[in-house]
Design a protein around this motif. Structure first.
Motif, mmCIF file in Angstrom:
data_model
loop_
_atom_site.group_PDB
_atom_site.id
_atom_site.type_symbol
_atom_site.label_atom_id
_atom_site.label_comp_id
_atom_site.label_asym_id
_atom_site.label_seq_id
_atom_site.Cartn_x
_atom_site.Cartn_y
_atom_site.Cartn_z
ATOM 1 N N VAL A 8 11.203 9.917 11.819
ATOM 2 C CA VAL A 8 11.248 9.951 10.237
ATOM 3 C C VAL A 8 11.497 9.268 9.803
ATOM 4 N N ASP A 9 13.549 9.026 10.152
ATOM 5 C CA ASP A 9 13.742 8.013 9.123
ATOM 6 C C ASP A 9 13.344 6.493 9.273
ATOM 7 N N GLU A 10 12.430 6.533 10.155
ATOM 8 C CA GLU A 10 11.446 5.136 10.327
ATOM 9 C C GLU A 10 11.004 4.307 9.336
ATOM 10 N N PHE A 11 9.910 5.607 9.131
ATOM 11 C CA PHE A 11 8.699 5.865 8.402
ATOM 12 C C PHE A 11 9.433 5.974 7.193
ATOM 13 N N GLU A 12 10.201 6.160 6.697
ATOM 14 C CA GLU A 12 11.453 6.504 5.515
ATOM 15 C C GLU A 12 12.019 5.487 5.173
ATOM 16 N N GLN A 13 12.435 4.425 5.572
ATOM 17 C CA GLN A 13 13.199 3.266 5.186
ATOM 18 C C GLN A 13 11.727 2.271 5.600
ATOM 19 N N LEU A 14 10.556 2.543 5.220
ATOM 20 C CA LEU A 14 9.429 1.644 5.489
ATOM 21 C C LEU A 14 9.384 1.941 3.692
ATOM 22 N N GLY A 15 9.074 2.705 3.300
ATOM 23 C CA GLY A 15 8.827 3.532 1.872
ATOM 24 C C GLY A 15 8.310 4.289 2.135
ATOM 25 N N CYS A 16 7.966 4.796 3.706
ATOM 26 C CA CYS A 16 6.830 5.820 2.944
ATOM 27 C C CYS A 16 7.000 7.334 3.035
ATOM 28 N N SER A 17 6.062 7.881 2.212
ATOM 29 C CA SER A 17 6.166 9.382 1.786
ATOM 30 C C SER A 17 5.865 10.084 3.229
ATOM 31 N N VAL A 18 7.020 11.028 3.966
ATOM 32 C CA VAL A 18 6.682 11.784 5.152
ATOM 33 C C VAL A 18 7.154 12.765 5.024
ATOM 34 N N TYR A 19 5.687 13.450 5.505
ATOM 35 C CA TYR A 19 5.603 15.180 6.128
ATOM 36 C C TYR A 19 5.696 15.463 7.553
ATOM 37 N N THR A 54 1.232 -1.157 0.111
ATOM 38 C CA THR A 54 -0.415 -0.221 -0.037
ATOM 39 C C THR A 54 0.928 1.532 0.742
ATOM 40 N N ASN A 55 0.798 2.099 -0.698
ATOM 41 C CA ASN A 55 1.041 3.440 -1.055
ATOM 42 C C ASN A 55 0.952 4.257 0.615
ATOM 43 N N VAL A 56 1.377 4.382 1.555
ATOM 44 C CA VAL A 56 1.914 5.338 2.698
ATOM 45 C C VAL A 56 1.815 6.755 3.150
ATOM 46 N N GLN A 57 1.322 7.507 3.284
ATOM 47 C CA GLN A 57 1.755 9.084 2.634
ATOM 48 C C GLN A 57 1.522 8.755 4.858
ATOM 49 N N VAL A 58 2.358 9.352 5.542
ATOM 50 C CA VAL A 58 2.578 9.711 6.640
ATOM 51 C C VAL A 58 2.998 11.329 6.785
ATOM 52 N N VAL A 59 1.882 12.020 7.916
ATOM 53 C CA VAL A 59 1.954 13.288 8.104
ATOM 54 C C VAL A 59 2.157 13.374 10.111
ATOM 55 N N LEU A 60 3.349 14.224 10.602
ATOM 56 C CA LEU A 60 3.984 14.228 11.589
ATOM 57 C C LEU A 60 3.637 15.293 11.913
ATOM 58 N N GLY A 61 3.417 15.576 13.228
ATOM 59 C CA GLY A 61 3.145 16.841 14.241
ATOM 60 C C GLY A 61 4.082 17.202 15.086
#
Length: 166
Positions: A148-159, A131-138
């Motif tokens: 942030v790096d951990e989500f990116e390593q999963l292949g997520c787009s992180v904002y 699944t394409n996963v977009q993650v928004v973190l505040g």
């Protein structure tokens, strides 16, 4: 996938406990609760010397290991932050209803501060389904940012967004 909700109390072994951001710690725990846990659930932790348990979200589930991330907000979590690998910690759980992991092309996960950790296992399970996963973190500020790096390593787009714009 449906998880059974069998709650267990056990003395679990701390594998690591490290600071990852300002007043934020990551603890890896060897526990049988991992086989019963689902994304979005939490554990209740009995801190030595304190009567009330602390509810802490599960960040990651691995075979025999749960990872939690917590923020030092009071005396109980301050004691937790000083616990070391090899010590035991009293866990009760898993508690709560986990997040449903459905077949989707794209999902958007959003969370802030201590609301970020339970999203990690959710993102991991969605990425396992391609699944394409977009993650928004505040966060409050740049010094509070973590995972942030951990989500990116999963292949997520992180904002990432901060309250103070840092």
């Amino acid at each position: 996938m449906k998880w059974e909700n069998k709650m267990i109390q056990e003395q679990a072994k701390i594998l690591s406990n490290q600071k990852i951001a300002d007043q934020v710690y990551k603890m890896e725990i060897e526990t049988t609760l991992s086989s019963q846990s689902a994304p979005g659930q939490f554990v209740e932790i009995q801190v030595p010397g304190y009567y009330l348990r602390r509810p802490i979200s599960i960040c990651e589930i691995q075979e025999g290991i749960l990872t939690i991330i917590y923020k030092v907000l009071g005396d109980g979590t301050k004691v937790m932050s000083k616990m070391e690998a090899g010590e035991t910690i009293d866990l009760f759980g898993p508690c709560g209803t986990g997040f449903p992991i459905e077949n989707r092309d794209t999902v958007l996960l959003a969370g802030g501060g201590v609301g970020v950790p339970p999203l990690y296992e959710c993102a991991k399970q969605y990425r396992n389904k391609n699944t394409n996963v977009q993650v928004v973190l505040g966060f409050n500020s740049k010094k509070d940012v973590f995972y942030v790096d951990e989500f990116e390593q999963l292949g997520c787009s992180v904002y990432v967004s901060t309250m103070d714009g840092s």
